[in-house]
Write an enzyme that holds these catalytic residues in place. Structure first.
Site, PDB file in Angstrom:
ATOM      1  CE  LYS A  54      -3.853  -1.889   2.451  1.00 23.77           C
ATOM      2  NZ  LYS A  54      -4.931  -2.276   3.867  1.00 23.77           N
ATOM      3  CD  GLN A  98      -3.486  -4.381   6.705  1.00 19.56           C
ATOM      4  OE1 GLN A  98      -3.933  -3.270   6.175  1.00 19.56           O
ATOM      5  NE2 GLN A  98      -3.631  -5.180   6.587  1.00 19.56           N
ATOM      6  CG  ASP A 121     -10.330   0.118   4.862  1.00 21.58           C
ATOM      7  OD1 ASP A 121     -10.258  -1.066   3.931  1.00 21.58           O
ATOM      8  OD2 ASP A 121      -9.370  -0.078   6.018  1.00 21.58           O
TER       9      ASP A 121
HETATM   10  N1  GUN Z   1      -6.704  -6.990   6.735  1.00 25.32           N
HETATM   11  C1  GUN Z   1      -6.819  -7.519   5.065  1.00 25.32           C
HETATM   12  N2  GUN Z   1      -7.720  -7.223   4.522  1.00 25.32           N
HETATM   13  C2  GUN Z   1      -7.739  -5.532   4.853  1.00 25.32           C
HETATM   14  C3  GUN Z   1      -9.054  -4.509   4.535  1.00 25.32           C
HETATM   15  O1  GUN Z   1      -8.709  -4.322   2.859  1.00 25.32           O
HETATM   16  N3  GUN Z   1      -8.700  -3.181   5.026  1.00 25.32           N
HETATM   17  C4  GUN Z   1      -8.230  -3.207   6.029  1.00 25.32           C
HETATM   18  N4  GUN Z   1      -8.033  -2.215   6.650  1.00 25.32           N
HETATM   19  N5  GUN Z   1      -7.294  -4.241   6.342  1.00 25.32           N
HETATM   20  C5  GUN Z   1      -7.289  -5.513   6.049  1.00 25.32           C
END
Ligand code: GUN
Length: 296
Positions: A54, A98, A121
């Site tokens: 990311k 996350q 998100d």
């Molecule tokens: N953990 C696994 N996939 C995601 C996601 O799309 N967003 C977040 N915040 N955590 C994750």
């Protein structure tokens, strides 16, 4: 029939190029550089890989990336204070915490502490409510990526029968909502569905997001259906050598490819679209926060 493979890697590169064009415009015309803050708590290896990707792709798109590593034993109060600080920071347009979080922290409390307009998100209850009622929501990234690929493959989806296998808040429910917005007739199937094969057999569109390796069998797929496989499951692969593994989706890819008209592979399907959509959401968030409308 042998299915066309939907190339999520190539599609995500197009989405990221479009994001970069928008970022350049925001910088040149408005003096704004979108900023994405990512908070990671502890050292979960899978989370560390996601977050590294990311951060890298955010920088490649020309955006500012703010990376906050917190220790695994952080208190909920301290994490909420960090979220609050980022909510107030005008250089931060998107905030992502996350998941999963350590057990001392209530995930919902943290997600719902993010300012809804910075919730890239799309997990905040305000955003799920807006999505459910047709408002200007921040849309969760994986569902958004799924529907972008479906639109690109099918065009007009009006009247199509769609089956979503899985009812999570992160994928199943929002993807069903987005398909409803495209005028599909949507069924959400789950672990208590009585005859899953029968539900899938009637579907023109199948979105599999159950997290169980190859659970959706190839002969369940209606001839000509389009299949989006959200699952990422790691299986032992002794045939590749000792200790080797391989990734598979929630769909039996080889079998489904014989019936579907198009299908996403694992890896290289939905996965790359998720981060591309996160970047797109960050640009959307920056535009909304500054009252800017970019045409393309
Ligand atoms: N953990 C696994 N996939 C995601 C996601 O799309 N967003 C977040 N915040 N955590 C994750």
């Amino acid at each position: 029939m042998t299915a066309t493979i939907i190339d999520g890697k190539a599609f995500s590169a197009k989405v990221r190029a479009d994001v970069k064009t928008k970022v350049d415009k925001l910088k040149q015309l408005h003096g704004i550089t979108p900023g994405l803050a990512v908070i990671i708590v502890g050292h979960d290896p899978a989370s560390e890989i996601y977050v590294r990707n990311k951060v890298k792709q955010t920088a490649e798109a020309g955006m500012n990336s703010y990376h906050h590593e917190m220790s695994a034993d952080i208190s909920e109060e301290a994490l909420l204070a960090k979220v609050d600080e980022l909510n107030k920071d005008p250089a931060v347009h998107g905030i992502l915490v996350q998941l999963p979080l350590p057990s001392q922290i209530n995930e919902a409390s943290v997600i719902n502490a993010i300012a809804p307009e910075k919730d890239v998100d799309g997990f905040h209850v305000i955003n799920s409510g807006l999505l459910a009622t047709g408002g200007d929501a921040m849309v969760p990234c994986t569902p958004l990526g799924c529907v972008m690929m479906l639109k690109d493959t099918i065009g007009n989806m009006s009247g199509k029968r769609a089956v979503v296998v899985g009812r999570s808040n992160i994928v199943g429910k929002p993807v069903a909502q987005l398909l409803l917005d495209e005028n599909c007739t949507v069924t959400i199937a789950h672990s208590r569905t009585v005859d899953l094969a029968d539900e899938v057999r009637r579907a023109d569109i199948v979105v599999a997001a159950v997290g169980r390796a190859e659970m959706v069998k190839g002969d369940w797929i209606k001839p000509g259906a389009v299949v989006i496989d959200v699952g990422i499951n790691r299986l032992d692969a002794p045939e590749r050598g000792e200790g080797k593994t391989r990734l598979v989706g929630d769909v039996d890819f080889a079998g489904a490819s014989m019936n579907a008209s198009a299908i996403t592979p694992v890896p290289g399907g939905v996965g790359p679209m998720t981060i591309a959509c996160l970047l797109a959401n960050t640009v959307t968030a920056a535009c909304r926060q500054h009252g800017i409308k970019l045409d393309s």
